[in-house]
Design a protein around this motif. Structure first.
Motif, PDB file in Angstrom:
ATOM      1  N   ALA A  21      56.694  42.172 -19.439  1.00  0.00           N
ATOM      2  CA  ALA A  21      56.538  43.587 -19.082  1.00  0.00           C
ATOM      3  C   ALA A  21      55.066  43.893 -18.791  1.00  0.00           C
ATOM      4  N   PRO A  22      54.794  44.686 -17.765  1.00  0.00           N
ATOM      5  CA  PRO A  22      53.412  45.074 -17.475  1.00  0.00           C
ATOM      6  C   PRO A  22      52.752  45.705 -18.703  1.00  0.00           C
ATOM      7  N   ASP A  23      51.493  45.399 -18.892  1.00  0.00           N
ATOM      8  CA  ASP A  23      50.679  45.907 -20.001  1.00  0.00           C
ATOM      9  C   ASP A  23      51.165  45.458 -21.380  1.00  0.00           C
ATOM     10  N   SER A  24      51.899  44.339 -21.434  1.00  0.00           N
ATOM     11  CA  SER A  24      52.345  43.799 -22.724  1.00  0.00           C
ATOM     12  C   SER A  24      51.582  42.529 -23.108  1.00  0.00           C
ATOM     13  N   PHE A  25      50.628  42.094 -22.267  1.00  0.00           N
ATOM     14  CA  PHE A  25      49.886  40.864 -22.527  1.00  0.00           C
ATOM     15  C   PHE A  25      48.884  41.059 -23.662  1.00  0.00           C
ATOM     16  N   CYS A  26      48.991  40.195 -24.660  1.00  0.00           N
ATOM     17  CA  CYS A  26      48.044  40.171 -25.781  1.00  0.00           C
ATOM     18  C   CYS A  26      47.535  38.729 -25.868  1.00  0.00           C
ATOM     19  N   TYR A  27      46.263  38.520 -25.547  1.00  0.00           N
ATOM     20  CA  TYR A  27      45.749  37.149 -25.479  1.00  0.00           C
ATOM     21  C   TYR A  27      45.913  36.390 -26.787  1.00  0.00           C
ATOM     22  N   LYS A  28      45.700  37.040 -27.940  1.00  0.00           N
ATOM     23  CA  LYS A  28      45.827  36.345 -29.229  1.00  0.00           C
ATOM     24  C   LYS A  28      47.254  35.837 -29.432  1.00  0.00           C
ATOM     25  N   LYS A  29      48.215  36.698 -29.175  1.00  0.00           N
ATOM     26  CA  LYS A  29      49.618  36.308 -29.340  1.00  0.00           C
ATOM     27  C   LYS A  29      49.984  35.231 -28.318  1.00  0.00           C
ATOM     28  N   PHE A  30      49.500  35.374 -27.087  1.00  0.00           N
ATOM     29  CA  PHE A  30      49.790  34.390 -26.045  1.00  0.00           C
ATOM     30  C   PHE A  30      49.251  33.011 -26.442  1.00  0.00           C
ATOM     31  N   PHE A  31      47.996  32.957 -26.900  1.00  0.00           N
ATOM     32  CA  PHE A  31      47.393  31.676 -27.284  1.00  0.00           C
ATOM     33  C   PHE A  31      48.137  31.037 -28.459  1.00  0.00           C
ATOM     34  N   GLN A  32      48.647  31.879 -29.380  1.00  0.00           N
ATOM     35  CA  GLN A  32      49.421  31.352 -30.509  1.00  0.00           C
ATOM     36  C   GLN A  32      50.772  30.827 -30.041  1.00  0.00           C
ATOM     37  N   LEU A  33      51.472  31.630 -29.236  1.00  0.00           N
ATOM     38  CA  LEU A  33      52.817  31.239 -28.802  1.00  0.00           C
ATOM     39  C   LEU A  33      52.815  29.976 -27.936  1.00  0.00           C
ATOM     40  N   CYS A  34      51.813  29.829 -27.075  1.00  0.00           N
ATOM     41  CA  CYS A  34      51.793  28.644 -26.207  1.00  0.00           C
ATOM     42  C   CYS A  34      51.199  27.435 -26.926  1.00  0.00           C
ATOM     43  N   GLU A  63      40.356  35.399 -10.771  1.00  0.00           N
ATOM     44  CA  GLU A  63      41.161  34.295 -11.295  1.00  0.00           C
ATOM     45  C   GLU A  63      42.010  34.755 -12.477  1.00  0.00           C
ATOM     46  N   LEU A  64      41.445  35.630 -13.285  1.00  0.00           N
ATOM     47  CA  LEU A  64      42.134  36.093 -14.490  1.00  0.00           C
ATOM     48  C   LEU A  64      43.391  36.886 -14.163  1.00  0.00           C
ATOM     49  N   LYS A  65      43.365  37.581 -13.053  1.00  0.00           N
ATOM     50  CA  LYS A  65      44.539  38.357 -12.620  1.00  0.00           C
ATOM     51  C   LYS A  65      45.774  37.451 -12.533  1.00  0.00           C
ATOM     52  N   TYR A  66      45.567  36.199 -12.126  1.00  0.00           N
ATOM     53  CA  TYR A  66      46.660  35.238 -11.947  1.00  0.00           C
ATOM     54  C   TYR A  66      46.800  34.280 -13.131  1.00  0.00           C
ATOM     55  N   PHE A  67      46.241  34.669 -14.273  1.00  0.00           N
ATOM     56  CA  PHE A  67      46.228  33.846 -15.482  1.00  0.00           C
ATOM     57  C   PHE A  67      47.611  33.304 -15.846  1.00  0.00           C
ATOM     58  N   LEU A  68      48.616  34.190 -15.921  1.00  0.00           N
ATOM     59  CA  LEU A  68      49.961  33.759 -16.328  1.00  0.00           C
ATOM     60  C   LEU A  68      50.582  32.814 -15.301  1.00  0.00           C
ATOM     61  N   GLN A  69      50.261  33.005 -14.032  1.00  0.00           N
ATOM     62  CA  GLN A  69      50.811  32.150 -12.978  1.00  0.00           C
ATOM     63  C   GLN A  69      50.251  30.734 -13.056  1.00  0.00           C
ATOM     64  N   ARG A  70      49.107  30.561 -13.674  1.00  0.00           N
ATOM     65  CA  ARG A  70      48.552  29.219 -13.869  1.00  0.00           C
ATOM     66  C   ARG A  70      49.392  28.460 -14.902  1.00  0.00           C
ATOM     67  N   PHE A  71      50.069  29.205 -15.773  1.00  0.00           N
ATOM     68  CA  PHE A  71      50.919  28.600 -16.797  1.00  0.00           C
ATOM     69  C   PHE A  71      52.331  28.369 -16.279  1.00  0.00           C
ATOM     70  N   THR A  77      51.503  38.916 -12.343  1.00  0.00           N
ATOM     71  CA  THR A  77      50.047  39.004 -12.427  1.00  0.00           C
ATOM     72  C   THR A  77      49.698  39.963 -13.556  1.00  0.00           C
ATOM     73  N   LEU A  78      48.512  39.799 -14.114  1.00  0.00           N
ATOM     74  CA  LEU A  78      48.059  40.726 -15.145  1.00  0.00           C
ATOM     75  C   LEU A  78      47.676  42.042 -14.473  1.00  0.00           C
ATOM     76  N   THR A  79      47.920  43.137 -15.157  1.00  0.00           N
ATOM     77  CA  THR A  79      47.529  44.441 -14.628  1.00  0.00           C
ATOM     78  C   THR A  79      46.001  44.549 -14.672  1.00  0.00           C
ATOM     79  N   GLU A  80      45.476  45.513 -13.969  1.00  0.00           N
ATOM     80  CA  GLU A  80      44.025  45.710 -13.969  1.00  0.00           C
ATOM     81  C   GLU A  80      43.529  45.990 -15.387  1.00  0.00           C
TER      82      GLU A  80
END
Length: 109
Positions: A21-34, A63-71, A77-80
């Motif tokens: 979902a847009p605006d649901s990205f949390c880097y700490k949780k993402f780094f833990q989950l992956c 580059e960061l905008k497409y962060f999730l697509q690199r995975f 894409t990440l929201t602004e």
């Protein structure tokens, strides 16, 4: 080298699904989950090199905008707001981009 040579494909998939979902990205949780937050400093540097598409030594906002697509290909894409928040959290020297050391500190702290 690919991300799946460092992280499990299943863990990556789960981390990306968690922030669909847009605006649901949390880097700490993402780094833990992956699984990235439990990797060695060298493995985190290797992931940084993969994410640094232009090999500039930095992850810039474009580059960061497409962060999730690199995975996962086809991920959103990440929201602004998410992109700006991500940079502000990691950018210790306020140069508007994330360096390797800054990324490592962000992931492993």
């Amino acid at each position: 080298m690919s991300l799946t040579s460092i992280l499990s494909a299943e863990a990556i998939e789960n981390a990306v699904k968690d922030c669909q979902a847009p605006d649901s990205f949390c880097y700490k949780k993402f780094f833990q989950l992956c699984g990235l937050s439990s990797k060695t400093a060298q493995e985190v540097k290797d992931v940084f090199k993969i994410l640094d598409e232009d090999n500039s030594g930095f992850i810039e906002e474009s580059e960061l905008k497409y962060f999730l697509q690199r995975f996962v290909s086809g991920a959103r894409t990440l929201t602004e707001a998410e992109t700006k928040s991500f940079i502000s959290e990691a950018d210790a020297d306020s140069d508007g981009r994330i360096g390797s050391e800054e990324f490592q500190t962000m992931v492993l702290s």
